[in-house]
Motif scaffolding. Sequence first.
Motif, PDB file in Angstrom:
ATOM      1  N   ASP A  29     -13.575 -14.306 -15.906  1.00 18.26           N
ATOM      2  CA  ASP A  29     -15.033 -14.004 -16.437  1.00 18.26           C
ATOM      3  C   ASP A  29     -16.400 -14.684 -16.821  1.00 18.26           C
ATOM      4  O   ASP A  29     -16.722 -14.365 -16.411  1.00 18.26           O
ATOM      5  CB  ASP A  29     -14.344 -12.818 -17.772  1.00 18.26           C
ATOM      6  CG  ASP A  29     -13.301 -12.221 -17.541  1.00 18.26           C
ATOM      7  OD1 ASP A  29     -13.300 -12.001 -15.620  1.00 18.26           O
ATOM      8  OD2 ASP A  29     -12.173 -10.923 -18.586  1.00 18.26           O
ATOM      9  N   TYR A  30     -16.037 -15.796 -17.001  1.00 19.10           N
ATOM     10  CA  TYR A  30     -17.733 -16.694 -17.372  1.00 19.10           C
ATOM     11  C   TYR A  30     -17.209 -17.630 -16.955  1.00 19.10           C
ATOM     12  O   TYR A  30     -18.829 -18.116 -16.587  1.00 19.10           O
ATOM     13  CB  TYR A  30     -17.418 -16.937 -19.215  1.00 19.10           C
ATOM     14  CG  TYR A  30     -16.967 -15.352 -19.518  1.00 19.10           C
ATOM     15  CD1 TYR A  30     -18.019 -14.409 -19.649  1.00 19.10           C
ATOM     16  CD2 TYR A  30     -15.696 -15.579 -20.457  1.00 19.10           C
ATOM     17  CE1 TYR A  30     -18.329 -13.042 -20.907  1.00 19.10           C
ATOM     18  CE2 TYR A  30     -15.721 -14.404 -21.276  1.00 19.10           C
ATOM     19  CZ  TYR A  30     -16.492 -12.931 -21.111  1.00 19.10           C
ATOM     20  OH  TYR A  30     -16.677 -11.930 -21.527  1.00 19.10           O
ATOM     21  N   ASN A  34     -20.961 -18.996 -15.017  1.00 20.85           N
ATOM     22  CA  ASN A  34     -21.588 -20.358 -16.318  1.00 20.85           C
ATOM     23  C   ASN A  34     -21.503 -21.579 -15.402  1.00 20.85           C
ATOM     24  O   ASN A  34     -22.647 -22.440 -16.254  1.00 20.85           O
ATOM     25  CB  ASN A  34     -21.867 -20.346 -17.335  1.00 20.85           C
ATOM     26  CG  ASN A  34     -21.757 -18.781 -17.642  1.00 20.85           C
ATOM     27  OD1 ASN A  34     -22.418 -17.894 -17.633  1.00 20.85           O
ATOM     28  ND2 ASN A  34     -21.160 -18.431 -18.693  1.00 20.85           N
ATOM     29  N   SER A  38     -19.994 -24.997 -18.176  1.00 22.68           N
ATOM     30  CA  SER A  38     -18.497 -24.470 -18.656  1.00 22.68           C
ATOM     31  C   SER A  38     -17.370 -24.173 -18.118  1.00 22.68           C
ATOM     32  O   SER A  38     -16.451 -24.139 -19.219  1.00 22.68           O
ATOM     33  CB  SER A  38     -19.636 -22.497 -18.000  1.00 22.68           C
ATOM     34  OG  SER A  38     -17.904 -21.695 -19.089  1.00 22.68           O
TER      35      SER A  38
END
Length: 286
Positions: A29-30, A34, A38
């Motif tokens: 999801d992230y 990113n 990340s």
Amino acid sequence: KPVLLELLFFIIYTASIAAIPYMSKLLFDYGFKNGLESVVSIVIGYLFLIVISGLSQYQSQKQEWKVDRAFCLEMKKRVFKKIYFRKPHLYSTESAGEYVSVIDNNIPAIMEEFVEPIIDILKSLFQILIYGIILFILIDYRIGLIVVLSSIVSSVVPKITAKRISRKRKTYLAELGKYNSRLTDLFTGNSSLDWKNKNRIQNYHGDQVDTVEEKKYFWGKFKTFTNVLNGFVMDFFSLTAFTMIGILYINNQISIGDGVATLGYIESFIYPVKYILNDINALNSS
């Protein structure tokens, strides 16, 4: 003290392991959105959880051996004293071999079939609690709800088979006790028999062994049935949660990260529930 330490380190181990599927959610999801920095942060967090889980698992299992040692040490001392200081007419009611069997066989059996299942049930309850909290708070309350409700329903299964499995094992143990008594008599009277009578005794012994093993088979067969039944309930529970994930994802109500993480939690959730079912069966038949 060793029991409390065993449970404490087990909780730390479970919490660190429970956080690992959440790292999958963060990655999908992230992390991918990113960039590399990340992703690296998530990987470092994953590594930290692995180290903590390994250290706490070692400490928990070390305390488990301490529990076994402390229990057997204390029980063997108590039982030996209780037997050794019996009045002569009570002491002579059993043979020395029977007393040795009590100390060498019964005490470890109590630890293995009664004490350990109780501790394992406590561990499994902590696992369910920790995974449940993570599912409700960090993933999706609807998935958490279906998983928890399914596990509650599945916990009813052992009650259905409890009395029957206990009765079958009790029948087997009673027959085993009779066989051991007859076997002692047969060996005791061996020297006074001729070959013809010894052959008859051999046939008689074969019949007795067949009866004992048949009772053991009936108990084992039903025990196998209960284990398979528990496994079927777990698989159905897994299918229910799996279907729920698909429905929510198709309707865009959860992210792909939520779906990936939940699949990991389903597997993690199944095992403690399964262990509880097996431990309850063990306690019922002990």
